[in-house]
Enzyme design. Structure first.
Site, PDB file in Angstrom:
ATOM      1  N   GLY A   1     -24.326  11.822  13.598  1.00  0.00           N
ATOM      2  CA  GLY A   1     -25.682  11.300  13.449  1.00  0.00           C
ATOM      3  C   GLY A   1     -26.718  11.979  14.332  1.00  0.00           C
TER       4      GLY A   1
ATOM      5  N   GLU B   1     -14.079  14.552  14.364  1.00  0.00           N
ATOM      6  CA  GLU B   1     -15.497  14.217  14.457  1.00  0.00           C
ATOM      7  C   GLU B   1     -15.917  14.173  15.924  1.00  0.00           C
ATOM      8  OE1 GLU B   1     -16.909  11.922  10.743  1.00  0.00           O
ATOM      9  OE2 GLU B   1     -16.061  10.459  12.121  1.00  0.00           O
TER      10      GLU B   1
ATOM     11  N   GLU C   1     -17.014   5.094  16.241  1.00  0.00           N
ATOM     12  CA  GLU C   1     -17.848   3.888  16.400  1.00  0.00           C
ATOM     13  C   GLU C   1     -16.973   2.648  16.550  1.00  0.00           C
ATOM     14  OE1 GLU C   1     -20.362   4.553  12.977  1.00  0.00           O
ATOM     15  OE2 GLU C   1     -21.179   6.325  13.970  1.00  0.00           O
TER      16      GLU C   1
ATOM     17  N   ASN D   1     -18.867   8.198   4.276  1.00  0.00           N
ATOM     18  CA  ASN D   1     -18.743   6.982   5.078  1.00  0.00           C
ATOM     19  C   ASN D   1     -20.124   6.324   5.135  1.00  0.00           C
ATOM     20  OD1 ASN D   1     -18.422   5.061   7.066  1.00  0.00           O
ATOM     21  ND2 ASN D   1     -18.105   6.532   8.743  1.00  0.00           N
ATOM     22  N   TRP D   2     -20.278   5.259   4.369  1.00  0.00           N
ATOM     23  CA  TRP D   2     -21.602   4.614   4.306  1.00  0.00           C
ATOM     24  C   TRP D   2     -21.900   3.760   5.543  1.00  0.00           C
ATOM     25  CZ3 TRP D   2     -23.417   2.632  -1.195  1.00  0.00           C
ATOM     26  CH2 TRP D   2     -23.583   3.751  -2.026  1.00  0.00           C
ATOM     27  N   LYS D   3     -20.891   3.543   6.380  1.00  0.00           N
ATOM     28  CA  LYS D   3     -21.066   2.706   7.584  1.00  0.00           C
ATOM     29  C   LYS D   3     -21.683   1.355   7.181  1.00  0.00           C
ATOM     30  CE  LYS D   3     -21.306   6.899  10.273  1.00  0.00           C
ATOM     31  NZ  LYS D   3     -21.694   7.578  11.482  1.00  0.00           N
TER      32      LYS D   3
ATOM     33  N   GLY E   1     -21.348  11.107   6.942  1.00  0.00           N
ATOM     34  CA  GLY E   1     -22.022   9.830   7.155  1.00  0.00           C
ATOM     35  C   GLY E   1     -23.360   9.803   6.435  1.00  0.00           C
TER      36      GLY E   1
ATOM     37  N   HIS F   1     -12.409   5.464  13.632  1.00  0.00           N
ATOM     38  CA  HIS F   1     -13.722   6.107  13.748  1.00  0.00           C
ATOM     39  C   HIS F   1     -14.242   5.892  15.176  1.00  0.00           C
ATOM     40  CE1 HIS F   1     -17.947   6.999  13.249  1.00  0.00           C
ATOM     41  NE2 HIS F   1     -17.620   7.656  12.153  1.00  0.00           N
TER      42      HIS F   1
ATOM     43  N   SER G   1     -22.681  15.302  11.300  1.00  0.00           N
ATOM     44  CA  SER G   1     -23.890  16.013  10.871  1.00  0.00           C
ATOM     45  C   SER G   1     -23.635  17.072   9.802  1.00  0.00           C
ATOM     46  CB  SER G   1     -24.618  16.618  12.081  1.00  0.00           C
ATOM     47  OG  SER G   1     -25.079  15.585  12.942  1.00  0.00           O
TER      48      SER G   1
HETATM   49  P1  PGA Z   1     -22.890  11.768  10.167  1.00  0.00           P
HETATM   50  O1  PGA Z   1     -21.651  10.768  10.428  1.00  0.00           O
HETATM   51  O2  PGA Z   1     -22.513  12.641   8.988  1.00  0.00           O
HETATM   52  O3  PGA Z   1     -24.042  10.875   9.878  1.00  0.00           O
HETATM   53  O4  PGA Z   1     -23.060  12.586  11.415  1.00  0.00           O
HETATM   54  C1  PGA Z   1     -20.331  11.203  10.253  1.00  0.00           C
HETATM   55  C2  PGA Z   1     -19.388  10.068  10.538  1.00  0.00           C
HETATM   56  O5  PGA Z   1     -19.634   9.270  11.446  1.00  0.00           O
HETATM   57  O6  PGA Z   1     -18.354   9.931   9.834  1.00  0.00           O
END
Ligand code: PGA
Length: 247
Positions: free
Chosen positions: A171, A165, A97, A11-13, A231, A95, A210
């Site tokens: 993150g 998640e 976010e 997931n490149w966000k 991510g 997600h 993470s």
């Molecule tokens: P992260 O994000 O691997 O940077 O913790 C995972 C995600 O939000 O899908």
């Protein structure tokens, strides 16, 4: 009973300009005979170019969100049909976010899942508790509630994945213990069996939050962990390939 085919999705966000397509190409070039299905979900602006760059390789592409409608007066939104038109095979939905930053409820996520199916995309539906919810002892109830509320009955007979998640692990460099991951994945599996019968055994449950090359092997070995949603570590081909290779 069919065991789920593992899925490792990046997931490149909101990261990646044209120059980053080299990383996607490097993932495809370095893949070898992966034991998993592998996907990259770039920002919508890169989707078509990434899909073209990866066409003929084993790496799938996906969107990070879609609107519930196919088209219309929804300024700034992108529909499932548009993602598919740009080459996507999958879409990440719900997600944390989006749930936290865009007010997405379980009902909204479920409507987007229906839209993904209508557009021919395989949804990766995200669920996860906050730190406060975990500390209060509510994690299992919150997450299984999200599974029941975000997965519509229309998913029966369709390919999809659930991604667990924990919000506090995204993150942050923090991860739950392996026992906590197993406990949650077991509970999600039970919810899938309850919702979809035997078929619920064949859908992968990804862990996200993470994941990096250093912890991927132990996490991916946990019972009922059927892959990862990655991510930060998906932005560099070497890190992402290290995770895929850990399977
Ligand atoms: P992260 O994000 O691997 O940077 O913790 C995972 C995600 O939000 O899908």
């Amino acid at each position: 009973m069919t065991a789920p085919i593992p899925l490792i999705a990046g997931n490149w966000k909101m990261n990646g300009l044209a120059a980053a397509l080299g990383e996607a190409r490097a993932v495809a070039a370095g893949l070898g005979s992966a034991a998993a299905r592998v996907a990259l979900c770039p920002p919508a602006t890169l989707l078509e170019r990434m899909s073209s760059a990866l066409s003929g390789t084993a790496v799938l592409t996906g969107g990070q969100d879609c609107h519930a409608e196919a088209s219309g007066a929804f300024t700034g939104d992108v529909s499932a049909e548009m993602l598919a038109d740009a080459g996507a095979a999958l879409v990440i939905l719900g997600h944390s976010e989006r749930r936290a930053g865009h007010g997405e409820t379980d009902a909204i996520v479920a409507a987007k899942v229906r839209a993904a199916l209508r557009g021919g995309l395989e949804p990766i539906i995200c669920v996860g508790e906050t730190l406060e919810e975990r500390k209060a002892g509510w994690a299992l109830a919150v997450v299984t509630g999200q599974v029941r509320g975000s997965l519509p009955a229309e998913l029966a007979g369709k390919d999809f994945a659930v991604a667990y998640e924990p919000v506090w692990a995204i993150g942050s460099g923090l991860t739950p213990s392996l026992a906590e991951i197993e406990e949650m994945h077991t509970a999600i599996r039970a919810a899938l069996l309850e919702l979809f019968g035997d078929e619920g055994a064949a859908r992968p449950i990804l862990y996200g939050g993470s994941v990096k090359p250093a912890n991927a092997a132990e996490i991916l070995k946990v019972k009922d962990v059927g892959g990862a949603l990655v991510g930060g570590a998906s932005l560099k081909a070497a890190d992402f390939l290290g995770i895929v290779g850990a399977l």
